[in-house]
Design a protein around this motif. Sequence first.
Motif, short mmCIF file in Angstrom:
data_model
loop_
_atom_site.label_atom_id
_atom_site.label_comp_id
_atom_site.label_asym_id
_atom_site.label_seq_id
_atom_site.Cartn_x
_atom_site.Cartn_y
_atom_site.Cartn_z
N GLU A 1 0.81 -1.21 0.00
CA GLU A 1 0.00 0.00 0.00
C GLU A 1 0.85 1.26 0.00
O GLU A 1 0.48 2.28 -0.59
N ASN A 2 2.00 1.20 0.67
CA ASN A 2 2.85 2.38 0.78
C ASN A 2 3.97 2.41 -0.25
O ASN A 2 4.81 3.30 -0.22
N GLU A 3 3.97 1.42 -1.15
CA GLU A 3 5.01 1.31 -2.17
C GLU A 3 6.41 1.37 -1.54
O GLU A 3 7.31 2.04 -2.02
N LEU A 4 6.55 0.65 -0.43
CA LEU A 4 7.82 0.63 0.28
C LEU A 4 8.71 -0.47 -0.26
O LEU A 4 8.21 -1.48 -0.77
N PRO A 5 10.02 -0.32 -0.13
CA PRO A 5 10.91 -1.43 -0.49
C PRO A 5 10.73 -2.55 0.51
O PRO A 5 10.10 -2.38 1.56
N ARG A 6 11.25 -3.70 0.22
CA ARG A 6 11.12 -4.85 1.12
C ARG A 6 11.69 -4.50 2.49
O ARG A 6 12.86 -4.16 2.62
N THR A 7 10.85 -4.56 3.51
CA THR A 7 11.25 -4.07 4.84
C THR A 7 11.75 -5.16 5.77
O THR A 7 12.32 -4.86 6.82
N THR A 8 11.56 -6.42 5.42
CA THR A 8 11.86 -7.52 6.33
C THR A 8 13.29 -7.48 6.86
O THR A 8 13.52 -7.51 8.08
N GLU A 9 14.25 -7.40 5.97
CA GLU A 9 15.65 -7.46 6.39
C GLU A 9 16.04 -6.26 7.22
O GLU A 9 16.76 -6.38 8.22
N PHE A 10 15.59 -5.07 6.83
CA PHE A 10 15.89 -3.87 7.60
C PHE A 10 15.31 -3.97 9.01
O PHE A 10 15.92 -3.52 9.97
N SER A 11 14.11 -4.53 9.12
CA SER A 11 13.48 -4.66 10.44
C SER A 11 14.25 -5.63 11.33
O SER A 11 14.46 -5.37 12.52
N ILE A 12 14.68 -6.75 10.75
CA ILE A 12 15.47 -7.70 11.53
C ILE A 12 16.78 -7.06 11.98
O ILE A 12 17.21 -7.24 13.13
N ASP A 13 17.39 -6.28 11.10
CA ASP A 13 18.67 -5.64 11.44
C ASP A 13 18.57 -4.80 12.70
O ASP A 13 19.47 -4.82 13.55
N CYS A 14 17.47 -4.03 12.83
CA CYS A 14 17.37 -3.11 13.98
C CYS A 14 16.73 -3.77 15.20
O CYS A 14 16.80 -3.22 16.30
N LEU A 15 16.15 -4.95 15.03
CA LEU A 15 15.57 -5.68 16.17
C LEU A 15 16.55 -6.65 16.81
O LEU A 15 16.54 -6.86 18.02
N ILE A 16 17.41 -7.25 16.00
CA ILE A 16 18.25 -8.34 16.49
C ILE A 16 19.25 -7.93 17.57
O ILE A 16 19.61 -8.76 18.42
#
Length: 394
Positions: free
Chosen positions: A327-342
Amino acid sequence: MAVNLTNDDLEENLVNAENDIDIIFDGETYEYKEKRKKLEDLKIQKHSWSLSEIYQKIKADTVNLAPIYQREEVWSAQTQAQFIESLFIGIMIPPVYLAEIRPKNPLESIKYEVVDGKQRLISIFKFFKNELKLSNGLQYYGDIFLNSTYSDIEAKYPEEIERVLSSVIDLYVIAQNADPEIKYDVFARLNQGNIKLTQAELRKAIYASELTNIIYREVDKIDTNPEFEKAFTKTDRNRFRHLNRVYQSVAYVEQYRVAQEENKDSIMFADYNSRPRDMINLVLQKYQSSDTKKLINIDDISKITLITYQLKKELHENPVYREIESENELPRTTEFSIDCLIPFYSEISNPTCQKQILEKLYDNQDYLKTFERSPSTTSMVNKRLGIVYNEIFE
């Protein structure tokens, strides 16, 4: 000049958990002069070994045909037979490339791992070990060598065998003390054939250590768990992206702790500089050294691996996060989210807690805005980290 990337470009590059090729953000460029200086330490020595010597070195395990980063045996029996026939014909064989592995004990012998030429060496070894029978496809020796083993040919045509055993192949050995960045590039340049090694395979070759061995074992163990069957696709596994994802997680944990050690109030990643590839390689290189201070306990690798898989599974399977991206035409966020959570794996070890944090993040407009433009830049990566920190601790 910064490189402008479309959403399609980002989607393609981020599937592999990081950029397959370097993407330069914010006008940053490599210092070519410094890289050329590193070439001074690159030593590639030429050896010429007879086929007899090659066989003996493989047999003695001086040459390792099966390093973890190498492909399995892929040549068919017919292709192997045709290659062996080429040796009898006397055709010049392309050189083989080896990586030097120096032992910790200086009294022990230097060993070598195959970088390029594994299928050729396997064929030679199997033939001289009587494990390869020359099958269909022979064009010059089919009338006398067909369905014959080494021993069969040696018994009837000893002169031919003696000639082949004494023939030589050129081998180029990449010295172990070469700068890892340059060594990485050498491996990549050699890896231009039809079946290319992945970043994970290259890293296992160049940055082999206790850390990479443990990561490999942990990934292999958890990957058999049916619960995480859909965390990575079949293509991901074939390309070793699951292994590379854990390398990446470990690097982000390490560099967050490095920044905190320098300043306990710091909420950032040390030595990121908009280049995830370089940061990951830096950490893997660090864990090769026995003298460098390391901030991750080896016993924690299993926890980091497990939580990486848990996050990957939730982000991959939950349609809410996929819909937000669409919906937001965002790039794939999965890896970036894991990077800042791990980096906070201890605080989010409970899967329920992970889900709660993810729900808050993907409902946070400031967090989502960090994906809209140049999501890999240092400023955006550290901004996401700060938002995650606040959600967990405040």
